[in-house]
Write an enzyme that holds these catalytic residues in place. Structure first.
Site, PDB file in Angstrom:
ATOM      1  N   SER A 418      41.328  47.843  44.549  1.00 33.84           N
ATOM      2  CA  SER A 418      41.800  49.207  45.569  1.00 33.84           C
ATOM      3  C   SER A 418      42.836  50.004  45.184  1.00 33.84           C
ATOM      4  O   SER A 418      42.745  50.227  43.853  1.00 33.84           O
ATOM      5  CB  SER A 418      43.009  47.808  46.795  1.00 33.84           C
ATOM      6  OG  SER A 418      44.335  47.365  45.929  1.00 33.84           O
ATOM      7  N   ASP A 439      39.182  43.201  38.382  1.00 32.81           N
ATOM      8  CA  ASP A 439      40.183  42.945  39.206  1.00 32.81           C
ATOM      9  C   ASP A 439      40.595  41.412  39.438  1.00 32.81           C
ATOM     10  O   ASP A 439      39.439  40.572  39.614  1.00 32.81           O
ATOM     11  CB  ASP A 439      40.164  43.635  40.948  1.00 32.81           C
ATOM     12  CG  ASP A 439      41.732  44.329  41.334  1.00 32.81           C
ATOM     13  OD1 ASP A 439      41.002  44.855  41.457  1.00 32.81           O
ATOM     14  OD2 ASP A 439      42.358  43.513  41.368  1.00 32.81           O
ATOM     15  N   TYR A 554      59.150  48.927  34.093  1.00 31.61           N
ATOM     16  CA  TYR A 554      57.995  49.387  34.127  1.00 31.61           C
ATOM     17  C   TYR A 554      57.732  51.118  33.310  1.00 31.61           C
ATOM     18  O   TYR A 554      56.653  51.308  32.454  1.00 31.61           O
ATOM     19  CB  TYR A 554      57.828  50.082  34.996  1.00 31.61           C
ATOM     20  CG  TYR A 554      56.750  50.798  36.055  1.00 31.61           C
ATOM     21  CD1 TYR A 554      55.281  50.076  36.866  1.00 31.61           C
ATOM     22  CD2 TYR A 554      56.930  51.635  36.275  1.00 31.61           C
ATOM     23  CE1 TYR A 554      54.160  50.485  36.223  1.00 31.61           C
ATOM     24  CE2 TYR A 554      55.578  53.462  36.531  1.00 31.61           C
ATOM     25  CZ  TYR A 554      54.112  52.408  36.685  1.00 31.61           C
ATOM     26  OH  TYR A 554      53.484  52.822  37.195  1.00 31.61           O
ATOM     27  N   LYS A 558      55.014  51.982  30.761  1.00 29.26           N
ATOM     28  CA  LYS A 558      53.870  53.218  30.744  1.00 29.26           C
ATOM     29  C   LYS A 558      54.120  54.257  29.473  1.00 29.26           C
ATOM     30  O   LYS A 558      53.251  54.914  29.300  1.00 29.26           O
ATOM     31  CB  LYS A 558      53.956  53.838  32.197  1.00 29.26           C
ATOM     32  CG  LYS A 558      53.325  52.383  32.919  1.00 29.26           C
ATOM     33  CD  LYS A 558      51.866  52.490  32.987  1.00 29.26           C
ATOM     34  CE  LYS A 558      51.406  52.037  34.118  1.00 29.26           C
ATOM     35  NZ  LYS A 558      50.420  52.052  34.406  1.00 29.26           N
TER      36      LYS A 558
END
Ligand code: ZN
Length: 657
Positions: A418, A439, A554, A558
């Site tokens: 998705s 996935d 997060y 990243k």
């Protein structure tokens, strides 16, 4: 072989043409009769023209249609009287013949009529069916083929010695049919090619085909020559690196990237391990229909250079004797038989590789049956060459346009079920790549329905075993990994640093950093073997250059991933691998952002949903498709000389600029 005719089903198809559609589909359902566009059918219908007069039309299967799925519009309507006149000419070149066929079609936009159209026209029956049935190929590809055919069918069929499909074959069939046909004749056997049946109704013609092929099958059974190929799964023995190395060598020999799929069923392994595999497999295919798509011969073992040299010699030998000058095709095989790997099949696309595999699977059945019958004997080399280098085929090559940019290449994309990952998969598929999508959501398996060029693997990327199994599956399906898109990641809810737990920090790091390191490490040997050079695209985040409060885990993860990518860019450049990063922001058309969440976030900032979505310098909405397109472009020629770059895709962010 059983007739699949069903009265209830048949009654849904009213009229001559629809009856033709129905029984064509019945033939197509049995892959021992026809496969992947092989075979063709026709019906002759008298119908009114727009000016009121009536004319006789031959509706014949159009090229590009498969009997199994053919519909009304898959038949080309051709003026029958003209075809009959053509059949009486002394000679006609095949390009001239194709021109005549296409200019006598009465419906604009109809597909090109089959090259065997005139053959259908000259048979004096309303319905004509033609297949390349395995059983008939097994019987006719033997030294005593014609004797066997007489024994099986007596006078019920007209027998045609092998000549190449095209105008001359139609002429030969017309004269032999006129000479040899009896009242009881129900078919025509073409040596080393296939079989025709005909009748007054669709059912009669179809059932005669079934009955003729059944007689050939019974004959093979009687000689202990049926069902001789073993079935069942075999062990997987080739490592991903071995397979990718073989695909690289084959792609280099072809001068272009090829997709390679590996088949380790018991049938392929046993065939590849036979002491006489070279003798059996180094003859031509069982019917000219297979020549173009499978290339003449499989490679035995893995000596690509020796195969390529043998192919050049074959071309030199035969083209010297040819009337017209020929352009040599690439000398790489499209099949390899290896005692450890089984059957590897290659093509410019995953679909092509699958077609080769399906055709060769039937060829093995035919070879083994013919061997049990006393010895497989295919056409001599010159006949095979004539089909492979047919002027119609050479013209097709000249007409072919430039293929999509990633044709023959393989991309592996994480988080492909998705959102941005699925959009990336879409963008790579659109550019001709075969895609392995990973996935944690099992729905990835059907993310794009069933298509040959997408393999969806249910996989938790934090599990080393699961990742290795996914790589095995991906390389078995397509032969390597040329492009890697690291997209899967987690975005936990907002939490300030003072309340961030070790567990949450580690969970985010495990997915966003550790899993990507493992993927990069495991894929490195495969990327290094990519025929066109390896490429990695990391889906970073605006939070790398401009972190947000409440997103420490997060943002930091990243940032670590971005730094990892930059170091990889430095280290892997010498291996021809490019590594680049995209930093998307505010991509709202993903599963994460429900209408509700969007509305509440917009309200939080005192904005309408639309203003919130376009809250950037350019006042534009960034969609997952935009990110997918950028990721794909970064693997293409536009970015061929760029590595270690970070490109924002955020509509312009004043903190980033
Ligand atoms: Zn044919």
């Amino acid at each position: 072989m059983k007739s699949l005719w069903n009265d209830a089903e048949a009654s849904q198809y009213s009229g001559d043409l629809l009856q033709r559609v129905y029984t064509s589909q019945l033939l197509g359902r049995d892959h021992t009769l026809v496969l992947h566009g092989g075979g063709n059918t026709s019906v002759k219908i008298r119908e009114p023209m727009v000016t009121g007069e009536e004319e006789d039309i031959l509706y014949v299967k159009g090229s590009g249609w498969d009997l199994e799925t053919i519909r009304e519009e898959g038949f080309a309507p051709v003026r029958l009287p003209h075809l009959v006149k053509l059949s009486k000419l002394d000679s006609l070149s095949d390009p001239q013949m194709m021109n005549e066929l296409s200019t006598q079609v009465t419906r604009a936009g109809a597909p090109a009529p089959s090259v065997e159209t005139i053959l259908h026209a000259i048979l004096p029956y309303k319905y004509v069916d033609h297949t390349h049935a395995d059983a008939v190929l097994a019987v006719t590809n033997t030294a005593d083929g014609e004797k066997h055919v007489r024994e099986i069918f007596g006078d019920d069929v007209v027998v045609i010695p092998y000549i190449m499909p095209g105008f001359d074959l139609a002429g030969l069939c017309a004269s032999r049919f006129a000479r040899d046909a009896r009242a009881a004749t129900t078919g025509m056997v073409l040596m080393n090619h296939g079989v025709f049946s005909f009748g007054a109704t669709a059912r009669e013609s179809y059932e005669r085909m079934i009955s003729l092929v059944t007689r050939a099958e019974r004959f093979l059974e009687g000689r202990g020559a049926s069902g001789v190929a073993p079935s069942g799964p075999g062990p997987v023995t080739g490592s991903p690196r071995e397979l990718a190395a073989l695909r690289r060598e084959l792609s280099d020999a072809a001068g272009m990237p090829l997709v390679m799929s590996t088949h380790t069923g018991e049938k392929y392994l046993q065939f590849a391990r036979r002491a006489d595999v070279a003798r059996l497999s180094q003859q031509g295919p069982a019917t000219p229909d297979h020549v173009i798509r499978t290339k003449r011969l499989p490679m035995i073992g893995r000596d690509v250079a020796a195969y390529a040299q043998a192919y050049r010699d074959y071309f030199a030998r035969n083209s010297a004797a040819a009337k017209e000058p020929k352009t040599m095709l690439d000398p790489a095989p499209r099949m390899a038989l290896d005692p450890e790997l089984g059957l590897c099949t290659l093509g410019r696309s995953a679909k092509d590789a699958r077609i080769v595999a399906d055709l060769y699977s039937h060829t093995i059945d035919v070879i083994l049956a013919a061997t049990a019958l006393g010895g497989y004997r295919a056409l001599p080399e010159k006949d095979i060459f004539d089909v492979e280098y047919w002027d119609l085929e050479q013209a097709k090559l000249r007409r072919a346009g430039k293929p999509p940019v990633f044709t023959g290449e393989v991309a592996l994309i994480t988080g492909a079920a998705s959102g941005i990952g699925k959009a990336c998969a879409q963008a790579f598929l659109k550019r001709g790549a075969a895609v392995v999508g990973l996935d944690i959501d099992a729905r990835v398996a059907n993310a794009f329905g069933t298509r040959a060029d997408f393999l969806g693997v249910h996989c938790d990327v934090t599990s080393r075993d699961a990742v290795n199994a996914a790589l095995d599956a991906g390389v078995n399906a397509f032969g390597g990994v040329d492009m890697l898109v690291l997209n899967a990641g987690v975005f936990p809810g907002g939490r300030r640093v003072e309340s961030l737990t070790d567990e949450e920090w580690q969970r985010v790091t495990r997915v966003n950093v550790d899993a990507n390191l493992a993927l990069m490490r495991e894929c490195h040997p495969l990327l290094k073997l990519a025929p066109g050079g390896g490429r990695v695209v990391v889906i970073g985040s605006k939070n790398v250059p401009a972190p947000g409060p409440g997103a420490a885990a997060y943002s930091a993860s990243k940032a670590a991933l971005t730094q990892l990518a930059r170091v990889a860019a430095l280290e892997w450049g010498a291996d021809r691998i490019r590594v680049n990063v995209v930093h998307p922001n505010a991509v709202f058309d993903t599963g994460l952002w429900t209408e509700e969440v969007l509305a509440s976030r917009a309200a939080h900032y005192g904005l309408s949903v639309d203003d919130y979505k376009t809250n950037n310098v350019l006042k534009t909405e960034v969609r997952s498709a935009d990110v997918g397109e950028l990721a794909a472009e970064m693997c293409g020629p536009l970015f061929a000389k760029t590595t270690g770059a970070q490109v924002p895709i955020d509509g312009g962010n004043d903190r980033v600029i």
